[in-house]
Design a protein around this motif. Structure first.
Motif, mmCIF file in Angstrom:
data_model
loop_
_atom_site.group_PDB
_atom_site.id
_atom_site.type_symbol
_atom_site.label_atom_id
_atom_site.label_comp_id
_atom_site.label_asym_id
_atom_site.label_seq_id
_atom_site.Cartn_x
_atom_site.Cartn_y
_atom_site.Cartn_z
ATOM 1 N N UNK A 1 0.877 -1.169 0.000
ATOM 2 C CA UNK A 1 0.000 0.000 0.000
ATOM 3 C C UNK A 1 0.916 1.220 0.000
ATOM 4 N N UNK A 2 1.278 1.689 -1.165
ATOM 5 C CA UNK A 2 2.347 2.687 -1.241
ATOM 6 C C UNK A 2 1.928 4.053 -0.728
ATOM 7 N N UNK A 3 2.883 4.712 -0.103
ATOM 8 C CA UNK A 3 2.722 6.136 0.194
ATOM 9 C C UNK A 3 3.089 6.964 -1.026
ATOM 10 N N UNK A 4 3.859 6.360 -1.932
ATOM 11 C CA UNK A 4 4.242 7.037 -3.166
ATOM 12 C C UNK A 4 3.025 7.234 -4.058
ATOM 13 N N UNK A 5 3.166 8.102 -5.045
ATOM 14 C CA UNK A 5 2.106 8.369 -6.013
ATOM 15 C C UNK A 5 2.599 8.011 -7.413
ATOM 16 N N UNK A 6 1.640 7.730 -8.288
ATOM 17 C CA UNK A 6 1.984 7.478 -9.684
ATOM 18 C C UNK A 6 2.267 8.806 -10.368
ATOM 19 N N UNK A 7 3.439 8.885 -10.986
ATOM 20 C CA UNK A 7 3.809 10.118 -11.685
ATOM 21 C C UNK A 7 3.834 9.869 -13.181
ATOM 22 N N UNK A 8 3.526 10.908 -13.929
ATOM 23 C CA UNK A 8 3.414 10.784 -15.377
ATOM 24 C C UNK A 8 3.992 12.027 -16.038
ATOM 25 N N UNK B 1 -4.676 6.225 -20.949
ATOM 26 C CA UNK B 1 -4.182 7.222 -21.899
ATOM 27 C C UNK B 1 -2.817 7.774 -21.524
ATOM 28 N N UNK B 2 -2.347 7.507 -20.307
ATOM 29 C CA UNK B 2 -1.090 8.079 -19.849
ATOM 30 C C UNK B 2 -0.206 7.005 -19.242
ATOM 31 N N UNK B 3 1.073 7.087 -19.525
ATOM 32 C CA UNK B 3 2.041 6.220 -18.845
ATOM 33 C C UNK B 3 2.322 6.777 -17.457
ATOM 34 N N UNK B 4 2.857 5.944 -16.596
ATOM 35 C CA UNK B 4 3.151 6.391 -15.234
ATOM 36 C C UNK B 4 4.170 5.496 -14.567
ATOM 37 N N UNK B 5 4.809 6.030 -13.554
ATOM 38 C CA UNK B 5 5.798 5.299 -12.768
ATOM 39 C C UNK B 5 5.399 5.369 -11.305
ATOM 40 N N UNK B 6 5.458 4.247 -10.616
ATOM 41 C CA UNK B 6 5.208 4.173 -9.183
ATOM 42 C C UNK B 6 6.375 3.447 -8.541
ATOM 43 N N UNK B 7 7.113 4.136 -7.698
ATOM 44 C CA UNK B 7 8.285 3.534 -7.069
ATOM 45 C C UNK B 7 8.398 4.015 -5.635
#
Length: 793
Positions: free
Chosen positions: A6-13, A123-129
């Motif tokens: 359950x990440x505290x991080x957010x998906x960025x695009x 519609x958008x790519x994203x990274x979650x790390x």
């Protein structure tokens, strides 16, 4: 699979507007970066990461892991995989940086056939790390993607799985994942909403670079094009070493075959399969391999190479899921060995995160029918337990929870927008949807895995119940469009589904088969009520099949190889006299076709078993070793290094089949390898998970020796035999904790314990189809103890 992150991080695009797609529709890859501070000496650091798209992540200038096309392809809306890496060695006290390349992949790229569709999952790519750092003082920090990260266009100008990759080395941003990099010209990222409840930890081996192949020849085509031949139809991409002026473009095109001496790209349909590299002009030379694409090819055309091409400067990098090899076969016939090797290479190329149908054209989908027939072969050759369990979870998720509960014909499922040979609305498709039942049962048979049966049982039951509703009280179904015995050798080039065997016979046979397997599954799970219900259903469907398709005396109303193979292998004819006559009729049909293949996708895996099980071993061998088209060895004789989609993918004159659908790397027709393992070599499971072996070689086909080895859950098992005059010598290795039932031609069965054993039995020169009956015990010698056996494994 439990939800563990359950990440505290957010998906960025990358924040729109992104760079516009090219004319082909392929989009560029983006660079993203961020920095963080480790405030003390680092004891451990673990990275959790996934993407909407595909990623390659770097930490302080070093690429993390060796995965390719991560996080892979799953039914993203239901199950979105993430990876976990120990990165302790890459994080240091003080200032750190991380960055990623991010491309469309399966998430947003082109998928499907005949033009396909984009943006299937978003519609958008994203990274979650997210990085979890523990310090030597006992404290800890968690840092992740979110506000503060920035993005920029990078050197990957376009990247598509079908289209290929274009890379401009002049646009590289050296050091972008290292601390202190100047990203002032970069743009802020956008935060995307994302349902983190679909996240699950990787449950299948990742795709990796497995092997490197050098070209076996470099030739000039009739139109003066430079063509490399790697000697093997493979799946992967090229790695080049090149030196030249800045701005020069090297173009690499890929194809499976040549036609008239030129690269034959027509079978690729809309997949352009072209990579381009723009040199930065480094006088020391440059090395490049695409990140975000793969191709199915044996041949590559090179254009724009500066100076004279040295073959040592181009290498084919073989990609596939990193599965452990567990099965081997060899024999005295080099053509059969090549056929078996073709099956292995076909599996390797089509097990790229999901079990696909083909790896080269605009399709590459997880077709259920292909893996349904090939699963036994796959489970012998490689450890596919986790790979197929993961795929089955996707299949069950794609099956949905509506009242129909019909599995898709390919999984992960995608919407089909352009005209294709699949009617809309996810129609029930015999032999394809049956993968929901057959594949879990194969995993149980080969690995003793009851948990996969338990996990998939609702999916298995839902499919059989759906067919029961469709068939109604008559228990016969299959009217309307069905794939049926797809691509039987009489099917016209433009109508692959026009088979000799009626779709109603095929569908009803599979109905009975799946109902029976479901009843057995319920029994294994100790659900006696369901077991009784589905055995009764299977009996009713069998009776309906006999009433509709049995002409009496063991003959069927459908006089085709596939009809008899289905009826015999699915035990729809149970009377001994009927089975014997059906076997004779099947052997007659094979002989009438001059011992050439008369089956398609669904009949081919069964026909040799149906012949051998009814005493026609010689006929089965003549079918297997036939060299006239259509046959397995005709493909070998024509230079095939993987198994073809069509029996006549290449015509006798060397031209490519004119049909719109022609692949030179499909594994479905290679499912005969399972019969080769079990019957030619004689190594098979007698109980689930190989807890007990069945050693039953049936020599024939002019072979003088054969052997097979398989790493069972208990250790290595081996069977090898050779003929000397009128004597058959058989050597067996039984792993610890396992027993074996040995059945040799003309002898009584016997049980043996773990260890090495040798047998001698009379075996006159085989002729005809006579199998012989047990009349005595073979000579037997134990040559190794269980402890020695354990050492061997």
């Amino acid at each position: 699979m439990p939800h563990l992150w359950t990440p505290a991080a957010r998906v960025i695009s990358p924040r729109p507007p992104e760079p516009a797609p090219t004319e082909s529709g392929a989009r560029p890859a983006a660079l993203l970066r961020g920095e963080f501070t480790a405030r003390a000496a680092v004891r451990s650091a673990r990275l959790l990461v996934t993407a909407l798209g595909v990623y390659e992540l770097e930490l302080n200038g070093t690429v993390v892991g060796d995965h390719v096309l991560a996080p892979g392809w799953t039914s993203y809306r239901h199950r979105h995989r993430y990876q976990s890496f120990d990165v302790t060695a890459l994080v240091h006290e003080g200032r750190n940086a991380w960055g990623a390349h991010l491309a469309d992949g399966w998430y947003r790229g082109l998928l499907g056939f005949n033009g396909g569709t984009r943006d299937v999952y978003g519609e958008h790519t994203g990274l979650l790390a997210e990085l979890r750092v523990e310090y030597t003082d006992g404290s800890a920090d968690t840092v992740g993607t979110g506000d503060g990260w920035r993005w920029s266009p990078g050197p990957v100008l376009t990247a598509g799985l079908y289209e290929g990759e274009e890379y401009d080395a002049r646009r590289e941003q050296a050091g972008f994942s290292e601390p202190g990099f100047d990203d002032s010209a970069w743009q802020p990222v956008e935060i995307l909403d994302f349902d983190t409840t679909v996240l699950f930890p990787a449950d299948s081996p990742p795709v990796r670079r497995i092997q490197h192949l050098a070209p076996v020849s470099v030739t000039t085509s009739p139109t003066s094009r430079t063509i490399l031949d790697f000697g093997q139809n493979l799946v992967g991409r090229l790695r080049i070493r090149v030196r030249g002026e800045a701005g020069r473009t090297v173009t690499l095109r890929h194809a499976e075959v040549l036609e008239d001496g030129e690269l034959c790209t027509r079978p690729l349909r809309h997949a352009t399969a072209t990579d381009r590299y723009v040199l930065r002009g480094d006088p020391a030379g440059e090395e490049w391999e695409p990140r975000f694409t793969f191709h199915g090819f044996r041949y590559a055309e090179v254009e724009g190479w500066p100076g004279e091409l040295d073959p040592a400067d181009i290498t084919a990098v073989v990609l596939h899921s990193d599965l452990r090899r567990t099965g081997w076969f060899s024999c005295s016939d080099d053509s059969l060995n090549r056929l078996h090797e073709n099956v292995v290479w076909g599996m390797r190329g089509n097990f790229v995160d999901v079990p696909t149908d083909c790896p080269q054209r605009d399709e590459r989908l997880g077709w259920t029918g292909d893996v349904q027939v090939f699963a036994p072969t796959a489970a012998f050759l490689y450890d596919v337990r986790d790979f197929l369990r993961s795929w089955l979870r996707d299949l069950a998720a794609d099956q949905g929870d509506d009242e129909r509960r019909i599995p898709p014909v390919f999984s992960p499922d995608i919407p089909v927008i352009t005209p294709v040979p699949v009617p809309p609305g996810n129609p029930p498709m015999a032999g394809w949807c049956d993968a929901a039942v057959v594949v879990p049962w194969v995993l149980y048979e080969r690995y003793g895995d009851t948990e996969v049966l338990r996990a998939q049982y609702p999916s298995m039951r839902a499919w059989v119940d759906a067919v029961d509703r469709i068939a109604g009280p008559a228990r016969i179904w299959g009217e309307g469009f069905q794939f049926g015995d797809w691509l039987d050798p009489t099917a016209p080039a433009d109508d692959p589904g026009r088979a000799m065997t009626a779709s109603t016979l095929v569908a009803t046979a599979y109905f009975a088969h799946s109902a029976r397997l479901l009843a057995r599954t319920a029994g294994v799970l100790e659900n006696e009520d369901d077991s009784g219900h589905y055995h009764a259903l299977a009996d009713a469907v069998r009776d309906a099949f006999i009433a509709r398709f049995h002409a009496g005396g063991g003959r069927l109303t459908e006089e085709t190889q596939t009809a008899y193979a289905l009826a015999l292998c699915f035990r729809l004819l149970e009377d001994d006299a009927d089975r014997a006559e059906a076997g004779r009729r099947l052997a007659g049909l094979v002989a009438e076709r001059a011992h050439r293949i008369g089956t398609g996708f669904l009949g081919t895996p069964l026909v040799c078993d149906a012949l051998a099980d009814t005493g026609h071993v010689g006929t089965a061998y003549r079918l297997l070793t036939q060299r006239s088209a259509p046959s397995w060895l005709r493909q070998v004789d024509m230079g095939a290094t993987t198994v073809w989609e069509r029996w006549d993918s290449m015509l006798p004159d060397g031209s490519v089949n004119p049909g719109e659908m022609t692949s030179f790397n499909h594994y479905a027709l290679g499912a005969v390898a399972d019969w080769i393992h079990r019957t030619v070599a004689g190594l098979a499971p007698a109980e689930p998970g190989y807890r007990r072996l069945l050693v039953r070689p049936l020599p024939g086909g002019g072979l003088t020796w054969a052997r097979a080895a398989h790493d069972t859950p208990y250790g290595r098992a081996e069977v090898g035999w050779h003929r000397e005059g009128g004597t058959l010598h058989v050597d067996v290795l039984v792993p610890p904790g396992v027993t074996a039932l040995v059945e040799l031609p003309g002898t009584d069965p016997m049980e043996i314990e773990p260890g090495r054993h040798s047998f001698w039995a009379p075996f006159p020169q085989p002729h005809g189809d006579a199998r012989g009956s047990g009349s005595g015990r073979p000579s037997h010698r134990i040559t190794g103890s269980p402890d020695q056996c354990k050492e061997h494994t």
